[in-house]
Design a protein around this motif. Structure first.
Motif, mmCIF file in Angstrom:
data_model
loop_
_atom_site.group_PDB
_atom_site.id
_atom_site.type_symbol
_atom_site.label_atom_id
_atom_site.label_comp_id
_atom_site.label_asym_id
_atom_site.label_seq_id
_atom_site.Cartn_x
_atom_site.Cartn_y
_atom_site.Cartn_z
ATOM 1 N N ALA A 16 44.905 27.365 55.417
ATOM 2 C CA ALA A 16 43.627 26.926 54.868
ATOM 3 C C ALA A 16 43.553 27.237 53.376
ATOM 4 O O ALA A 16 43.110 26.405 52.576
ATOM 5 N N ALA A 17 43.993 28.433 52.984
ATOM 6 C CA ALA A 17 43.935 28.830 51.577
ATOM 7 C C ALA A 17 44.831 27.961 50.707
ATOM 8 O O ALA A 17 44.465 27.597 49.582
ATOM 9 N N VAL A 18 46.017 27.632 51.210
ATOM 10 C CA VAL A 18 46.914 26.756 50.445
ATOM 11 C C VAL A 18 46.222 25.428 50.165
ATOM 12 O O VAL A 18 46.217 24.925 49.025
ATOM 13 N N GLN A 19 45.624 24.846 51.181
ATOM 14 C CA GLN A 19 44.982 23.540 51.018
ATOM 15 C C GLN A 19 43.756 23.610 50.110
ATOM 16 O O GLN A 19 43.572 22.748 49.242
ATOM 17 N N ILE A 20 42.918 24.622 50.305
ATOM 18 C CA ILE A 20 41.700 24.728 49.497
ATOM 19 C C ILE A 20 42.047 25.009 48.034
ATOM 20 O O ILE A 20 41.463 24.418 47.119
ATOM 21 N N ALA A 21 42.991 25.910 47.799
ATOM 22 C CA ALA A 21 43.386 26.219 46.420
ATOM 23 C C ALA A 21 43.917 24.972 45.721
ATOM 24 O O ALA A 21 43.624 24.716 44.547
ATOM 25 N N ARG A 22 44.701 24.183 46.454
ATOM 26 C CA ARG A 22 45.235 22.948 45.876
ATOM 27 C C ARG A 22 44.092 21.978 45.541
ATOM 28 O O ARG A 22 44.076 21.367 44.463
ATOM 29 N N LEU A 23 43.122 21.838 46.449
ATOM 30 C CA LEU A 23 41.997 20.947 46.193
ATOM 31 C C LEU A 23 41.145 21.416 45.014
ATOM 32 O O LEU A 23 40.539 20.589 44.318
ATOM 33 N N LEU A 24 41.111 22.722 44.780
ATOM 34 C CA LEU A 24 40.347 23.262 43.656
ATOM 35 C C LEU A 24 41.120 23.218 42.341
ATOM 36 O O LEU A 24 40.638 23.699 41.316
ATOM 37 N N GLY A 25 42.329 22.651 42.375
ATOM 38 C CA GLY A 25 43.085 22.427 41.149
ATOM 39 C C GLY A 25 44.029 23.526 40.738
ATOM 40 O O GLY A 25 44.520 23.539 39.604
ATOM 41 N N ALA A 26 44.311 24.472 41.648
ATOM 42 C CA ALA A 26 45.187 25.589 41.309
ATOM 43 C C ALA A 26 46.653 25.231 41.483
ATOM 44 O O ALA A 26 47.013 24.267 42.175
ATOM 45 N N VAL A 27 47.506 26.022 40.871
ATOM 46 C CA VAL A 27 48.945 25.998 41.135
ATOM 47 C C VAL A 27 49.192 27.006 42.244
ATOM 48 O O VAL A 27 48.893 28.193 42.084
ATOM 49 N N VAL A 28 49.722 26.561 43.374
ATOM 50 C CA VAL A 28 49.766 27.382 44.580
ATOM 51 C C VAL A 28 51.184 27.842 44.881
ATOM 52 O O VAL A 28 52.101 27.020 45.015
ATOM 53 N N ILE A 29 51.346 29.169 44.990
ATOM 54 C CA ILE A 29 52.611 29.767 45.418
ATOM 55 C C ILE A 29 52.370 30.391 46.787
ATOM 56 O O ILE A 29 51.498 31.249 46.947
ATOM 57 N N ALA A 30 53.115 29.934 47.781
ATOM 58 C CA ALA A 30 52.934 30.393 49.159
ATOM 59 C C ALA A 30 54.036 31.384 49.517
ATOM 60 O O ALA A 30 55.219 31.103 49.336
ATOM 61 N N ALA A 31 53.645 32.542 50.024
ATOM 62 C CA ALA A 31 54.607 33.571 50.443
ATOM 63 C C ALA A 31 54.611 33.653 51.964
ATOM 64 O O ALA A 31 53.572 33.820 52.601
ATOM 65 N N ALA A 32 55.805 33.519 52.546
ATOM 66 C CA ALA A 32 55.955 33.603 53.998
ATOM 67 C C ALA A 32 57.357 34.089 54.310
ATOM 68 O O ALA A 32 58.277 33.977 53.489
ATOM 69 N N SER A 33 57.541 34.597 55.537
ATOM 70 C CA SER A 33 58.759 35.349 55.841
ATOM 71 C C SER A 33 59.904 34.536 56.440
ATOM 72 O O SER A 33 61.003 35.053 56.569
ATOM 73 N N THR A 34 59.663 33.280 56.833
ATOM 74 C CA THR A 34 60.740 32.470 57.406
ATOM 75 C C THR A 34 60.752 31.097 56.763
ATOM 76 O O THR A 34 59.745 30.641 56.195
ATOM 77 N N ALA A 35 61.877 30.415 56.913
ATOM 78 C CA ALA A 35 62.014 29.070 56.337
ATOM 79 C C ALA A 35 61.014 28.108 56.980
ATOM 80 O O ALA A 35 60.427 27.252 56.296
ATOM 81 N N ASP A 36 60.799 28.211 58.292
ATOM 82 C CA ASP A 36 59.847 27.333 58.974
ATOM 83 C C ASP A 36 58.435 27.537 58.449
ATOM 84 O O ASP A 36 57.678 26.578 58.254
ATOM 85 N N LYS A 37 58.067 28.791 58.226
ATOM 86 C CA LYS A 37 56.730 29.073 57.702
ATOM 87 C C LYS A 37 56.579 28.521 56.286
ATOM 88 O O LYS A 37 55.530 27.950 55.939
ATOM 89 N N ARG A 38 57.585 28.711 55.472
ATOM 90 C CA ARG A 38 57.500 28.212 54.095
ATOM 91 C C ARG A 38 57.427 26.688 54.069
ATOM 92 O O ARG A 38 56.691 26.107 53.258
ATOM 93 N N GLU A 39 58.136 26.032 54.975
ATOM 94 C CA GLU A 39 58.079 24.576 55.045
ATOM 95 C C GLU A 39 56.692 24.117 55.477
ATOM 96 O O GLU A 39 56.172 23.118 54.978
ATOM 97 N N ALA A 40 56.062 24.861 56.406
ATOM 98 C CA ALA A 40 54.705 24.515 56.842
ATOM 99 C C ALA A 40 53.726 24.612 55.672
ATOM 100 O O ALA A 40 52.833 23.767 55.518
ATOM 101 N N ALA A 41 53.876 25.657 54.848
ATOM 102 C CA ALA A 41 53.002 25.816 53.686
ATOM 103 C C ALA A 41 53.255 24.721 52.655
ATOM 104 O O ALA A 41 52.319 24.187 52.054
ATOM 105 N N ARG A 42 54.506 24.381 52.473
ATOM 106 C CA ARG A 42 54.836 23.318 51.514
ATOM 107 C C ARG A 42 54.264 21.974 51.988
ATOM 108 O O ARG A 42 53.786 21.164 51.192
ATOM 109 N N ALA A 43 54.287 21.756 53.302
ATOM 110 C CA ALA A 43 53.819 20.483 53.860
ATOM 111 C C ALA A 43 52.332 20.257 53.638
ATOM 112 O O ALA A 43 51.872 19.109 53.600
ATOM 113 N N VAL A 44 51.554 21.347 53.495
ATOM 114 C CA VAL A 44 50.108 21.179 53.281
ATOM 115 C C VAL A 44 49.713 21.342 51.813
ATOM 116 O O VAL A 44 48.522 21.358 51.497
#
Length: 327
Positions: free
Chosen positions: A155-183
């Motif tokens: 939710a934070a990744v999506q909201i931050a992006r909609l508010l115009g931020a540059v978003v860096i997502a931190a997660a512990s596995t490749a699948d999690k990072r891909e999920a964050a990148r996808a949103v």
């Protein structure tokens, strides 16, 4: 009706699926026929007696759910039978029917189905309140989202992006990072790597992070805070990492930085008008397609124990969904 019921709060084994009488709504209440229920980390804590609040016993898990209004209590006006809506309460969602105050109802935008509605309102309202109201996020600022593949993190990744931020997502596995990148994450960071603070420094070209969105806490808390830019804001939303960290307060002084707590329950209680405005903005984004809420793995009501156990699973992506009634 079928309902998951616990008569004590020590272990998930204390919960069983039972047949209970159909609940009747009282004054100011409605009854929902529940279709979907969302479960997150806090639900697992509630069921095992480790949450900051202790619910009354016996306890039916599930604090966020979506369905159809099935019956009206005495004096309830302005609500039609059959209304598609979501609701939040201190439990009740892992049951075929739930009674809630009419004030807790959130009518669903046409574009929002029951599973996504059950994972949407609490996490996305929390993320919006944290970033918009508490951090006062500005377009172009850099946001680090920790635990970025959980329900709240996505939710934070999506909201931050909609508010115009540059978003860096931190997660512990490749699948999690891909999920964050996808949103919508612009960059992703392996939070399990020992050198992740140095990698973050490179990603920000040594300029630091303006806002940290942190539902994790734990060992990485201080390291993240040290990567704040001047005037940065560190949002504290929970401690999914397991421990409540301490912080040398001289770091806040040296960076002109702020440590900000985010409590969605108190926000809704103390600032209902602002909370309603936040939900209206979210509904508008869903309606125009700007925001597409994410969900996680779905479980049948009969598999409730696996669903509750998944809330503690570090590999989990998104919010767990319990399917009570198929659409």
């Amino acid at each position: 009706m079928k309902a998951v019921l616990g008569r004590r709060l020590e272990s998930l084994d204390d919960f069983t699926l039972e047949s209970l009488p159909l609940p009747e709504p009282g004054p100011g209440q409605v009854r929902l026929r529940v279709h979907s229920t969302g479960l997150g980390f806090a639900d697992g804590l509630l069921c095992t007696g480790r949450y900051q609040l202790k619910p009354a016993l016996p306890f039916v898990p599930g604090c966020e759910f979506a369905g159809v209004v099935d019956a009206l209590g005495p004096g309830v006006e302005g609500v039609e039978l059959g209304l598609r809506c979501a609701a939040s309460a201190m439990g009740g969602g892992c049951a075929q029917f739930a009674v809630v105050p009419v004030s807790s109802l959130l009518p669903l935008p046409t574009a929002l189905d029951f599973p996504r509605a059950a994972a949407f309102w609490v996490d996305y309202t929390t993320a919006f309140h944290a970033l918009q109201d508490r951090a006062r996020l500005q377009p172009g600022e850099r946001v680090l989202v920790l635990g970025a593949a959980g329900g709240l993190g996505l939710a934070a990744v999506q909201i931050a992006r909609l508010l115009g931020a540059v978003v860096i997502a931190a997660a512990s596995t490749a699948d999690k990072r891909e999920a964050a990148r996808a949103v919508g994450a612009h960059e992703c960071l392996d939070s399990s790597a020992a050198d992740w603070p140095e990698r973050l420094k490179i990603l920000t070209q040594e300029c630091g992070i303006d806002v940290i969105f942190d539902p994790v806490g734990g060992e990485g808390f201080e390291m993240a805070f040290r990567r704040l830019a001047w005037g940065g804001r560190h949002l504290v939303l929970g401690f999914a990492g397991g421990s409540i960290p301490a912080l040398p307060t001289n770091l806040a002084l040296l960076k002109g930085a702020a440590l900000l707590g985010v409590d969605i329950r108190q926000f809704i209680l103390r600032e209902p008008d602002k909370a309603a405005a936040a939900r209206a903005q979210l509904a508008q984004w869903v309606g125009d397609g700007s925001l597409q809420p994410a969900t996680g793995v779905a479980y049948a009501l009969e598999d409730f124990r696996s669903a509750l156990a998944s809330t503690f699973e570090r590999r989990r992506i998104g919010k767990t969904i319990v399917t009570v009634l198929q659409e």
